[in-house]
Design a protein around this motif. Structure first.
Motif, PDB file in Angstrom:
ATOM      1  N   ILE A 143       0.840  -1.201   0.000  1.00  0.00           N
ATOM      2  CA  ILE A 143       0.000   0.000   0.000  1.00  0.00           C
ATOM      3  C   ILE A 143       0.875   1.250   0.000  1.00  0.00           C
ATOM      4  O   ILE A 143       0.590   2.231  -0.707  1.00  0.00           O
ATOM      5  CB  ILE A 143      -0.947  -0.009   1.212  1.00  0.00           C
ATOM      6  CG1 ILE A 143      -1.996  -1.113   1.052  1.00  0.00           C
ATOM      7  CG2 ILE A 143      -1.621   1.349   1.394  1.00  0.00           C
ATOM      8  CD1 ILE A 143      -2.844  -1.336   2.284  1.00  0.00           C
ATOM      9  N   ALA A 144       1.946   1.218   0.785  1.00  0.00           N
ATOM     10  CA  ALA A 144       2.856   2.364   0.848  1.00  0.00           C
ATOM     11  C   ALA A 144       3.445   2.666  -0.523  1.00  0.00           C
ATOM     12  O   ALA A 144       3.571   3.826  -0.931  1.00  0.00           O
ATOM     13  CB  ALA A 144       3.972   2.089   1.850  1.00  0.00           C
ATOM     14  N   SER A 145       3.788   1.609  -1.246  1.00  0.00           N
ATOM     15  CA  SER A 145       4.350   1.786  -2.580  1.00  0.00           C
ATOM     16  C   SER A 145       3.310   2.353  -3.544  1.00  0.00           C
ATOM     17  O   SER A 145       3.588   3.260  -4.330  1.00  0.00           O
ATOM     18  CB  SER A 145       4.868   0.447  -3.094  1.00  0.00           C
ATOM     19  OG  SER A 145       5.336   0.567  -4.427  1.00  0.00           O
ATOM     20  N   LEU A 149       3.026   6.363   0.456  1.00  0.00           N
ATOM     21  CA  LEU A 149       2.929   6.671   1.879  1.00  0.00           C
ATOM     22  C   LEU A 149       4.272   6.493   2.562  1.00  0.00           C
ATOM     23  O   LEU A 149       5.117   5.714   2.126  1.00  0.00           O
ATOM     24  CB  LEU A 149       1.890   5.764   2.554  1.00  0.00           C
ATOM     25  CG  LEU A 149       0.453   5.809   2.020  1.00  0.00           C
ATOM     26  CD1 LEU A 149      -0.411   4.819   2.789  1.00  0.00           C
ATOM     27  CD2 LEU A 149      -0.116   7.210   2.105  1.00  0.00           C
ATOM     28  N   THR A 150       4.450   7.228   3.647  1.00  0.00           N
ATOM     29  CA  THR A 150       5.629   7.070   4.499  1.00  0.00           C
ATOM     30  C   THR A 150       5.139   6.628   5.870  1.00  0.00           C
ATOM     31  O   THR A 150       4.296   7.295   6.479  1.00  0.00           O
ATOM     32  CB  THR A 150       6.394   8.396   4.641  1.00  0.00           C
ATOM     33  OG1 THR A 150       6.785   8.846   3.338  1.00  0.00           O
ATOM     34  CG2 THR A 150       7.635   8.209   5.509  1.00  0.00           C
ATOM     35  N   THR A 175      -6.306   7.147   9.895  1.00  0.00           N
ATOM     36  CA  THR A 175      -6.817   5.845   9.461  1.00  0.00           C
ATOM     37  C   THR A 175      -7.054   5.834   7.947  1.00  0.00           C
ATOM     38  O   THR A 175      -6.771   4.854   7.272  1.00  0.00           O
ATOM     39  CB  THR A 175      -8.123   5.503  10.195  1.00  0.00           C
ATOM     40  OG1 THR A 175      -7.906   5.626  11.602  1.00  0.00           O
ATOM     41  CG2 THR A 175      -8.557   4.081   9.891  1.00  0.00           C
ATOM     42  N   VAL A 176      -7.583   6.945   7.434  1.00  0.00           N
ATOM     43  CA  VAL A 176      -7.758   7.102   5.984  1.00  0.00           C
ATOM     44  C   VAL A 176      -6.656   8.041   5.498  1.00  0.00           C
ATOM     45  O   VAL A 176      -6.647   9.220   5.833  1.00  0.00           O
ATOM     46  CB  VAL A 176      -9.147   7.671   5.629  1.00  0.00           C
ATOM     47  CG1 VAL A 176      -9.280   7.858   4.124  1.00  0.00           C
ATOM     48  CG2 VAL A 176     -10.243   6.745   6.150  1.00  0.00           C
ATOM     49  N   ALA A 177      -5.714   7.483   4.750  1.00  0.00           N
ATOM     50  CA  ALA A 177      -4.532   8.241   4.348  1.00  0.00           C
ATOM     51  C   ALA A 177      -4.600   8.649   2.879  1.00  0.00           C
ATOM     52  O   ALA A 177      -4.886   7.832   2.009  1.00  0.00           O
ATOM     53  CB  ALA A 177      -3.275   7.408   4.592  1.00  0.00           C
ATOM     54  N   GLU A 178      -4.345   9.933   2.643  1.00  0.00           N
ATOM     55  CA  GLU A 178      -4.280  10.422   1.272  1.00  0.00           C
ATOM     56  C   GLU A 178      -2.904  10.123   0.685  1.00  0.00           C
ATOM     57  O   GLU A 178      -1.910   9.973   1.400  1.00  0.00           O
ATOM     58  CB  GLU A 178      -4.523  11.933   1.229  1.00  0.00           C
ATOM     59  CG  GLU A 178      -5.946  12.336   1.534  1.00  0.00           C
ATOM     60  CD  GLU A 178      -6.158  13.835   1.379  1.00  0.00           C
ATOM     61  OE1 GLU A 178      -5.164  14.547   1.116  1.00  0.00           O
ATOM     62  OE2 GLU A 178      -7.298  14.285   1.510  1.00  0.00           O
ATOM     63  N   GLU A 179      -2.867  10.059  -0.616  1.00  0.00           N
ATOM     64  CA  GLU A 179      -1.631   9.762  -1.334  1.00  0.00           C
ATOM     65  C   GLU A 179      -0.523  10.730  -0.913  1.00  0.00           C
ATOM     66  O   GLU A 179      -0.709  11.933  -0.795  1.00  0.00           O
ATOM     67  CB  GLU A 179      -1.880   9.900  -2.846  1.00  0.00           C
ATOM     68  CG  GLU A 179      -0.681   9.541  -3.703  1.00  0.00           C
ATOM     69  CD  GLU A 179      -0.986   9.697  -5.183  1.00  0.00           C
ATOM     70  OE1 GLU A 179      -0.885   8.707  -5.917  1.00  0.00           O
ATOM     71  OE2 GLU A 179      -1.344  10.822  -5.598  1.00  0.00           O
ATOM     72  N   GLY A 180       0.670  10.159  -0.671  1.00  0.00           N
ATOM     73  CA  GLY A 180       1.836  10.978  -0.371  1.00  0.00           C
ATOM     74  C   GLY A 180       1.968  11.421   1.071  1.00  0.00           C
ATOM     75  O   GLY A 180       2.895  12.155   1.408  1.00  0.00           O
ATOM     76  N   LYS A 181       1.064  10.983   1.949  1.00  0.00           N
ATOM     77  CA  LYS A 181       1.085  11.442   3.335  1.00  0.00           C
ATOM     78  C   LYS A 181       1.915  10.518   4.237  1.00  0.00           C
ATOM     79  O   LYS A 181       2.226   9.383   3.887  1.00  0.00           O
ATOM     80  CB  LYS A 181      -0.336  11.536   3.887  1.00  0.00           C
ATOM     81  CG  LYS A 181      -1.221  12.531   3.164  1.00  0.00           C
ATOM     82  CD  LYS A 181      -0.743  13.954   3.366  1.00  0.00           C
ATOM     83  CE  LYS A 181      -1.703  14.948   2.738  1.00  0.00           C
ATOM     84  NZ  LYS A 181      -1.256  16.350   2.927  1.00  0.00           N
ATOM     85  N   LYS A 182       2.238  11.039   5.428  1.00  0.00           N
ATOM     86  CA  LYS A 182       2.924  10.223   6.438  1.00  0.00           C
ATOM     87  C   LYS A 182       1.881   9.600   7.351  1.00  0.00           C
ATOM     88  O   LYS A 182       0.915  10.254   7.741  1.00  0.00           O
ATOM     89  CB  LYS A 182       3.893  11.072   7.258  1.00  0.00           C
ATOM     90  CG  LYS A 182       4.673  10.250   8.290  1.00  0.00           C
ATOM     91  CD  LYS A 182       5.704  11.090   9.005  1.00  0.00           C
ATOM     92  CE  LYS A 182       5.092  11.869  10.131  1.00  0.00           C
ATOM     93  NZ  LYS A 182       6.100  12.535  10.999  1.00  0.00           N
ATOM     94  N   VAL A 183       2.075   8.327   7.667  1.00  0.00           N
ATOM     95  CA  VAL A 183       1.159   7.596   8.529  1.00  0.00           C
ATOM     96  C   VAL A 183       1.927   7.096   9.752  1.00  0.00           C
ATOM     97  O   VAL A 183       2.991   6.476   9.613  1.00  0.00           O
ATOM     98  CB  VAL A 183       0.529   6.392   7.788  1.00  0.00           C
ATOM     99  CG1 VAL A 183      -0.374   5.599   8.721  1.00  0.00           C
ATOM    100  CG2 VAL A 183      -0.260   6.871   6.565  1.00  0.00           C
TER     101      VAL A 183
END
Length: 199
Positions: A143-145, A149-150, A175-183
């Motif tokens: 998913i990160a790829s 995501l970071t 919990t809901v992460a947008e593209e390019g965001k840090k989690v």
């Protein structure tokens, strides 16, 4: 009397003020005294002249550019609505118009447009809450790829680089992460505290 007069030449003209089929003017004028059987020439209204223009292609333009283009062609812009898009190139650009390009319409016709509003792709990670990191890490990395995501892992309030497989995912933010965001993924141990004595 009127019966002593004869209709002469009848010409038709457009008029913005006189209804269709009504007399705009006559010659001689009504007040003039004329001989019997005089021909009365009439100018009769065709009604307002309807000017038609072609609707220009507005796709790919901003709504302000579209307004300038429409006004230059004797038209006006109608409603401007937004439509979510995951295509950055369409952000702020017109993606559809109410009247197709090339259509002939009356001047002053309003053309409504829909403008793309970029909404980054997002992924819901809620399903991984409570899962063992070892069982979820491959999917999380995938998913990160895909969403660029970071991940930042935290354990006991400290940031760690490589979580152990037996750690449980206690919290994910957001919990809901947008593209390019840090989690941020918070992990807890699933083993009793006494197990550390054997290390």
């Amino acid at each position: 009397t009127v019966s002593n007069l004869v209709v002469g030449e009848v010409t038709m003209e457009h008029s913005d003020t006189v209804e269709i089929d009504k007399v705009i003017s006559q010659s001689p004028k009504g007040e003039d005294e004329v001989p019997k059987n005089t021909k009365i020439n009439l100018v009769v209204s065709l009604g307002k002249k309807i000017e038609t223009v072609e609707v220009p292609d507005l796709l790919g333009r901003s709504d302000s550019e579209a307004q300038v283009l429409l006004e230059a062609n004797g038209l006006k812009i109608g409603n401007v609505s937004e439509e979510p898009t995951e295509d950055k190139s369409k952000d702020g650009k017109i993606v559809s118009q109410s009247i197709p390009k090339g259509t002939k319409v009356e001047q002053e016709t309003a053309v409504s447009v829909t403008v793309g509003k970029y909404t980054p792709p997002s992924v819901n990670l809620e399903q991984y809450l409570g899962a063992l990191y070892g069982g979820a890490k491959n999917r999380l990395n995938s998913i990160a790829s895909e969403y660029k995501l970071t991940y930042e892992y935290k354990f006991d309030g400290k940031t760690i680089k490589t979580p152990e497989d037996q750690m449980m995912i206690d919290n994910i933010s957001p919990t809901v992460a947008e593209e390019g965001k840090k989690v941020t993924i918070t992990l807890v141990t699933t083993e009793p505290e006494d197990s550390e004595d054997g290390e």
